[in-house]
Design an enzyme around this catalytic site. Structure first.
Site, PDB file in Angstrom:
ATOM      1  N   PRO A   2       0.821  -1.207   0.000  1.00  0.00           N
ATOM      2  CA  PRO A   2       0.000   0.000   0.000  1.00  0.00           C
ATOM      3  C   PRO A   2       0.857   1.260   0.000  1.00  0.00           C
ATOM      4  CG  PRO A   2      -0.846  -1.594   1.573  1.00  0.00           C
ATOM      5  CD  PRO A   2       0.475  -2.122   1.094  1.00  0.00           C
ATOM      6  N   GLU A   3       0.446   2.238  -0.786  1.00  0.00           N
ATOM      7  CA  GLU A   3       1.143   3.513  -0.853  1.00  0.00           C
ATOM      8  C   GLU A   3       0.248   4.583  -0.240  1.00  0.00           C
ATOM      9  OE1 GLU A   3       2.929   4.092  -4.755  1.00  0.00           O
ATOM     10  OE2 GLU A   3       3.067   1.922  -5.040  1.00  0.00           O
ATOM     11  N   LYS A  61       3.578   6.108   4.584  1.00  0.00           N
ATOM     12  CA  LYS A  61       2.923   4.802   4.646  1.00  0.00           C
ATOM     13  C   LYS A  61       2.660   4.339   6.074  1.00  0.00           C
ATOM     14  CE  LYS A  61       5.385   3.575   0.404  1.00  0.00           C
ATOM     15  NZ  LYS A  61       6.313   2.625  -0.252  1.00  0.00           N
ATOM     16  N   ARG A 289      12.637  -4.782  -8.778  1.00  0.00           N
ATOM     17  CA  ARG A 289      11.203  -4.698  -8.976  1.00  0.00           C
ATOM     18  C   ARG A 289      10.952  -4.299 -10.418  1.00  0.00           C
ATOM     19  NH1 ARG A 289       9.705  -0.147  -4.728  1.00  0.00           N
ATOM     20  NH2 ARG A 289      11.596  -0.872  -3.698  1.00  0.00           N
TER      21      ARG A 289
END
Length: 314
Positions: A2-3, A61, A289
């Protein structure tokens, strides 16, 4: 993971559904989920029992619930799959517990109604902890929704985010331009400005038409500001629809998914046409990533020449 839009959606839900509640009981079903609490699970539960949840705040975050105990807060980091789910146990008393339930807070609302706050975490990278709070260096509010100029101990090093009205954007532009790294690496550095992760970094760079590997010190101030403005805009748009959900691992406090995945222009769209020029979006490996970009709209920077050797005296 989650950002900012996803974490802010959860914070807002907590602010609307659990503030003013008193913690009647705490059950820790998995010790690892409170591993950052120095006193361990027993102390974690003891510190929360009887406390009243007075404010819901966030920086980047990280999110936290301020307690009526002076200088204390319940800190939460959702990790990759953490969820904070609010429910009414009286509405469905026979409902089974979530299979990945890790911590439960039994609450009593000001009107006496029961409520539950469950920490659910499939991959167990997230955690809860009761921590002390410290004043922010500039005395400004510590985070979104914060009632006091304080943040949890251990979070003060995290930079203010792009939606924070106290953020000094000019200072962030200068800090970014002082870096020799690529611009995406700077966007992901939570000490510069927080809350931006892989998804919104790729979306911001697509909107600003900047390649992720453009060196920060080669960008002009207006270019850096354009990237930051694009990140702020895309996160604001995502926040308006509850964030981005690709699977059931991110939901809001009511268990509902966000819908911004439908508005993504770069992230996760490898092989699909660019919405701006029609070229095929590509995926490249970056920092272990994925990075998604349009190779036409976001051309790769040219390699810099090595400095020429000095001319020998003749």
């Amino acid at each position: 993971m989650p950002e900012l839009p996803e974490v802010e959606t959860v914070r807002d839900g907590l602010a609307r559904h659990v503030l003013g509640a008193r913690v009647a009981d705490v059950t820790v079903l998995r010790d690892y989920s409170v591993r950052r609490h120095e006193g361990g699970p027993v102390d974690f539960a003891a510190r929360l029992r009887g406390a009243v949840l007075v404010a819901a705040a966030r920086r980047g975050k990280y999110l936290w619930l301020e307690l009526d105990h002076p200088g204390e807060a319940l800190l939460a980091h959702l990790g990759m799959s953490g969820q904070l789910l609010v429910s009414d146990p009286a509405a469905d008393p026979g409902a089974p517990d979530h299979r990945h339930l890790r911590v439960r807070l039994d609450l009593v609302m000001p009107d006496g109604a029961p409520r539950r706050l469950d920490f659910v975490d499939q991959r167990t990278f997230g955690y809860l902890a009761v921590v002390g709070t410290v004043p922010t260096p500039d005395g400004a509010p510590g985070g979104s929704g914060s009632l006091r100029a304080e943040v949890p101990d251990g979070v003060a090093h995290v930079g203010r985010d792009l939606l924070d009205p106290a953020l000094d954007v000019d200072a962030v532009v200068r800090a970014v331009r002082s870096r020799r790294s690529g611009i995406k690496r700077a966007l992901l550095d939570q000490t510069l400005t927080s809350g931006v992760g892989n998804i919104y970094a790729d979306e911001a760079l697509w909107r600003a038409q900047v390649h992720y590997d453009r060196r920060c010190d080669a960008l002009r101030p207006p270019q850096v500001r354009a990237v930051l403005d694009a990140a702020r805009t895309v996160m604001t748009e995502a926040l308006a629809v509850g964030g981005t959900s690709f699977d059931a691992l991110y939901v809001n406090v009511n268990g509902e998914s966000g819908y911004f995945a439908r508005g993504l222009n770069a992230y996760g769209r490898a092989g699909q046409p660019c919405a701006r020029c029609g070229a095929e979006i590509v995926r490249e490996v970056f920092m272990n990533r994925s990075s998604y970009l349009c190779p036409v709209c976001q051309p790769r920077p040219r390699a810099r020449r090595s400095p020429r050797a000095g001319t020998a005296a003749g």
